[in-house]
Motif scaffolding. Structure first.
Motif, short mmCIF file in Angstrom:
data_model
loop_
_atom_site.label_atom_id
_atom_site.label_comp_id
_atom_site.label_asym_id
_atom_site.label_seq_id
_atom_site.Cartn_x
_atom_site.Cartn_y
_atom_site.Cartn_z
N SER A 245 0.83 -1.20 0.00
CA SER A 245 0.00 0.00 0.00
C SER A 245 0.86 1.25 0.00
O SER A 245 1.98 1.24 0.51
CB SER A 245 -0.92 0.02 1.24
N GLU A 246 0.31 2.31 -0.59
CA GLU A 246 0.95 3.62 -0.55
C GLU A 246 0.23 4.50 0.45
O GLU A 246 -1.01 4.51 0.52
CB GLU A 246 0.90 4.28 -1.93
N VAL A 247 1.00 5.24 1.25
CA VAL A 247 0.43 6.22 2.16
C VAL A 247 0.20 7.49 1.35
O VAL A 247 1.15 8.12 0.88
CB VAL A 247 1.35 6.49 3.36
N SER A 248 -1.07 7.84 1.17
CA SER A 248 -1.41 8.93 0.25
C SER A 248 -1.55 10.29 0.92
O SER A 248 -1.65 11.31 0.25
CB SER A 248 -2.70 8.59 -0.50
N GLY A 249 -1.60 10.31 2.24
CA GLY A 249 -1.74 11.59 2.92
C GLY A 249 -2.59 11.46 4.16
O GLY A 249 -2.74 10.37 4.74
N VAL B 145 -5.32 0.56 -8.88
CA VAL B 145 -5.22 1.93 -8.38
C VAL B 145 -3.95 2.56 -8.90
O VAL B 145 -2.88 1.93 -8.89
CB VAL B 145 -5.22 1.94 -6.83
N LEU B 146 -4.04 3.77 -9.38
CA LEU B 146 -2.87 4.46 -9.92
C LEU B 146 -1.94 4.91 -8.79
O LEU B 146 -2.40 5.35 -7.75
CB LEU B 146 -3.29 5.68 -10.75
N SER B 147 -0.66 4.80 -9.06
CA SER B 147 0.33 5.16 -8.06
C SER B 147 0.36 6.68 -7.84
O SER B 147 0.07 7.45 -8.75
CB SER B 147 1.71 4.66 -8.50
#
Length: 366
Positions: free
Chosen positions: A332-336, A360-362
């Motif tokens: 997972s990416e931490v998006s904010g 999901v787009l990076s």
């Protein structure tokens, strides 16, 4: 002499001694020469287990009970110690060359053997059923991404994503339980760091084995017999910031050093890596919050979450199946941060026994 040379020398002495015995006595001695050498200068019943490449972990519950892990599965070993005293002798033989001690005033020890294997021992009566010993053996062959793909730990697409993440200097957090393979994955990711970048590794008991040219490896130190001289992970991390690192790798974040790690990631040391114990990617973020709060600094929770959101780019969740296989369950990416809640985008999740892209787009360009 090295340990191997000493053992071979001892065997030669016993073989020469055997030539002067009767046929029956010589035959009986031949059966126990290896055991005699192991008891005198080796690690007793553990010697054969330590040399068995198929065994990844040795767990001595008490002097009569030894379990081993092979291919992720536990089984009861056929070997055992003859007494508590023999077990204590072997433990002492393991830790004394490492500069560690184990006695009533310090009944627990965590150390690293010369080959990189990790050792933990606990004395009786802290261990109620008798002194116990755990040896996590060093993996001689460092796994590459191709190995992880062939094992089914992750898909080709997920491997390319992680490789590109390291090259583009994303800050990566590897989360998982004990024995899930966090350090092994950390080794694999770190192998993608370009050779010209200066890397500093910081560990409690050194397990990372990086074949990187521009590398400084630091290891914490427990207090001495007088309770002095302790060097913590946090001390090493603060000092590492003065050593002009391009990347910092902390073997495991487990306490107040988390705040220093986050600040390092936020102040020009992009592409840093670390691990922690957590059951999911969301739990990993919550554990980070708790560890920062443990520092006792007067920092609002909102500010801590903002630090985490700007420091951590990617969380890799790794777990161990009931069959013993080590797999990557989620990336997972931490998006904010939104409404005071840390936001994450799942990039890869495990479906149909594969770590597949979610579509999901990076947040950053590959």
């Amino acid at each position: 002499m090295s340990s191997n040379e000493l053992q071979q020398h001892a065997i030669v002495i016993l073989e020469n001694y055997k030539t002067g015995l009767s046929a029956d006595d010589a035959s009986q001695l031949s059966l126990v020469i290896e055991d005699i050498v192991n008891d005198c200068i080796g690690f007793g019943p553990l010697t054969g287990l330590l040399h068995d490449g198929a065994i990844s972990e040795i767990m001595v519950n008490d002097f009569q009970t030894i379990y081993v892990e092979k291919e992720g599965q536990l089984s009861l070993s056929s070997v055992a110690f003859s007494s508590e005293e023999e077990l204590l002798l072997v433990i002492d033989r393991i830790i004394t060359p490492l500069g560690r001690r184990l006695d009533s005033s310090q009944p627990m020890v965590d150390a690293r053997m010369p080959d990189g294997s990790r050792v933990n021992a606990v004395l009786s009566p802290i261990a109620l059923r008798g002194s116990c010993l755990t040896v996590r053996k060093f993996l001689a062959k460092q796994l590459q991404f191709d190995d992880l793909i062939s094992q089914g730990s992750l898909s080709t697409e997920a491997a390319l994503y992680l490789q590109e993440s390291v090259v583009q200097r994303r800050n990566i957090l590897i989360a998982g339980g004990t024995g899930t393979g966090k350090t092994t994955l950390l080794n694999t990711l770190a192998s993608e760091i370009p050779e010209h970048q200066r890397v500093i590794t910081i560990e409690d008991a050194a397990e990372l084995q990086l074949s990187h040219r521009n590398l400084i490896a630091l290891e914490s130190r427990p207090p001495n017999a007088e309770g002095q001289g302790r060097i913590t992970i946090r001390d090493l991390l603060i000092n590492a910031l003065r050593m002009r690192p391009d990347r910092i790798i902390v073997g495991e974040c487990r306490g107040i050093e988390a705040i220093d790690m986050l600040q390092a990631m936020n102040t020009g040391h992009e592409g840093s890596l670390t691990t922690l114990h957590a059951n999911s990617a969301r739990d990993a973020l919550q554990r980070l919050e708790v560890m920062v709060l443990m520092a006792g600094l007067d920092i609002p929770l909102t500010a801590i979450r903002q630090q985490i959101a700007s420091a951590i780019d990617i969380i890799v969740q790794i777990q161990r199946t009931s069959e013993g296989a080590r797999i990557i369950n989620e990336i997972s990416e931490v998006s904010g941060i939104d409404a005071d809640v840390l936001q994450m985008n799942q990039m890869f999740i495990r479906k149909n026994n594969q770590c597949m892209a979610t579509g999901v787009l990076s947040e950053w360009t590959l």
